[in-house]
Every structure is written in structure tokens, then in C-alpha cells.
Motif scaffolding. Structure first.
Motif, PDB file in Angstrom:
ATOM      1  N   ILE A   5      10.939  -1.384 -12.594  1.00 21.92           N
ATOM      2  CA  ILE A   5      10.234  -0.537 -11.641  1.00 21.92           C
ATOM      3  C   ILE A   5       9.737   0.693 -12.391  1.00 21.92           C
ATOM      4  CG2 ILE A   5      10.433   0.918  -9.588  1.00 21.92           C
ATOM      5  CD1 ILE A   5      12.536  -0.972  -8.522  1.00 21.92           C
ATOM      6  N   CYS A  10       6.731   4.708  -8.247  1.00 19.60           N
ATOM      7  CA  CYS A  10       7.530   4.449  -7.049  1.00 19.60           C
ATOM      8  C   CYS A  10       7.475   5.632  -6.082  1.00 19.60           C
ATOM      9  CB  CYS A  10       8.977   4.168  -7.445  1.00 19.60           C
ATOM     10  SG  CYS A  10      10.050   3.813  -6.034  1.00 19.60           S
ATOM     11  N   GLN A  15      10.580  -1.302   0.186  1.00 19.36           N
ATOM     12  CA  GLN A  15      10.266  -2.701   0.427  1.00 19.36           C
ATOM     13  C   GLN A  15      10.990  -3.624  -0.540  1.00 19.36           C
ATOM     14  OE1 GLN A  15       8.531  -3.803   3.130  1.00 19.36           O
ATOM     15  NE2 GLN A  15       8.763  -1.647   3.626  1.00 19.36           N
ATOM     16  N   CYS A  16      11.211  -3.165  -1.757  1.00 19.45           N
ATOM     17  CA  CYS A  16      11.913  -3.998  -2.734  1.00 19.45           C
ATOM     18  C   CYS A  16      13.349  -4.270  -2.283  1.00 19.45           C
ATOM     19  CB  CYS A  16      11.885  -3.346  -4.112  1.00 19.45           C
ATOM     20  SG  CYS A  16      12.570  -1.672  -4.179  1.00 19.45           S
ATOM     21  N   GLN A  26      18.107   1.320  -3.709  1.00 18.57           N
ATOM     22  CA  GLN A  26      17.466   2.629  -3.788  1.00 18.57           C
ATOM     23  C   GLN A  26      18.481   3.628  -4.311  1.00 18.57           C
ATOM     24  OE1 GLN A  26      15.758   2.291   0.336  1.00 18.57           O
ATOM     25  NE2 GLN A  26      14.116   3.410  -0.677  1.00 18.57           N
ATOM     26  N   GLY A  32      13.289   3.205  -5.647  1.00 24.98           N
ATOM     27  CA  GLY A  32      13.746   1.869  -5.986  1.00 24.98           C
ATOM     28  C   GLY A  32      14.297   1.781  -7.388  1.00 24.98           C
ATOM     29  N   CYS A  54       5.470  -4.230  -2.662  1.00 26.64           N
ATOM     30  CA  CYS A  54       5.453  -2.820  -3.074  1.00 26.64           C
ATOM     31  C   CYS A  54       4.061  -2.235  -2.834  1.00 26.64           C
ATOM     32  CB  CYS A  54       5.831  -2.698  -4.549  1.00 26.64           C
ATOM     33  SG  CYS A  54       5.819  -0.992  -5.131  1.00 26.64           S
ATOM     34  N   ARG A  57       2.539  -1.044  -6.167  1.00 30.49           N
ATOM     35  CA  ARG A  57       2.637  -1.993  -7.285  1.00 30.49           C
ATOM     36  C   ARG A  57       3.465  -1.430  -8.436  1.00 30.49           C
ATOM     37  NH1 ARG A  57       1.505  -5.168  -3.769  1.00 30.49           N
ATOM     38  NH2 ARG A  57      -0.552  -5.977  -3.392  1.00 30.49           N
ATOM     39  N   ILE A  59       6.500  -2.453  -9.243  1.00 24.33           N
ATOM     40  CA  ILE A  59       7.425  -3.462  -9.768  1.00 24.33           C
ATOM     41  C   ILE A  59       6.697  -4.414 -10.706  1.00 24.33           C
ATOM     42  CG2 ILE A  59       8.988  -5.342  -9.162  1.00 24.33           C
ATOM     43  CD1 ILE A  59       9.301  -3.968  -6.420  1.00 24.33           C
TER      44      ILE A  59
END
Length: 63
Positions: A5, A10, A15-16, A26, A32, A54, A57, A59
């Protein structure tokens, strides 16, 4: 598979962790993180779905 990540991207949407709680959580600030030992885990469809979910984006999933 390598999972990471980007902490600079982030925004703490979570959502992850919601999508793939076996690989993501978290931190105390709500951002995350990949669970210890899972950064080179087997991954699977939920990890890829978490990356797609995510909103920024942050991740990366590399084979």
C-alpha cells in the motif's frame, strides 16, 4: 505475489480491510496496512478485489 500500500496515496477509506480482512487492516490513524507476514502472501481474488475497490488505487498487487 507481492502486496503493498502506498502510504502517500492512502486516504484511509478502509475498503481494503473490509474486502480482504485476512490481508489488510487499518493502523491507529485509520490508514490501510498489509498485515504482518502477508506482504508476500498467496493473495487470491479478495486481495485483487481490494486493490480494485481502493478509491485512490493505493494498493499494488504484483505477481
Amino acid at each position: 505475489m507481492r502486496i503493498s500500500i502506498d502510504g502517500d496515496l492512502c486516504i484511509g477509506a478502509g475498503q481494503c480491510a473490509l474486502t480482504s480482512p485476512d490481508f489488510f487492516t487499518q493502523d491507529d490513524d485509520g490508514f490501510g496496512t498489509v498485515l504482518p507476514g502477508q506482504d508476500r502472501g498467496g493473495g487470491g481474488p479478495l486481495v485483487r478485489e481490494a486493490a480494485r475497490a481502493c478509491p485512490v488505487r493505493a494498493i499494488s498487487v504484483e505477481e
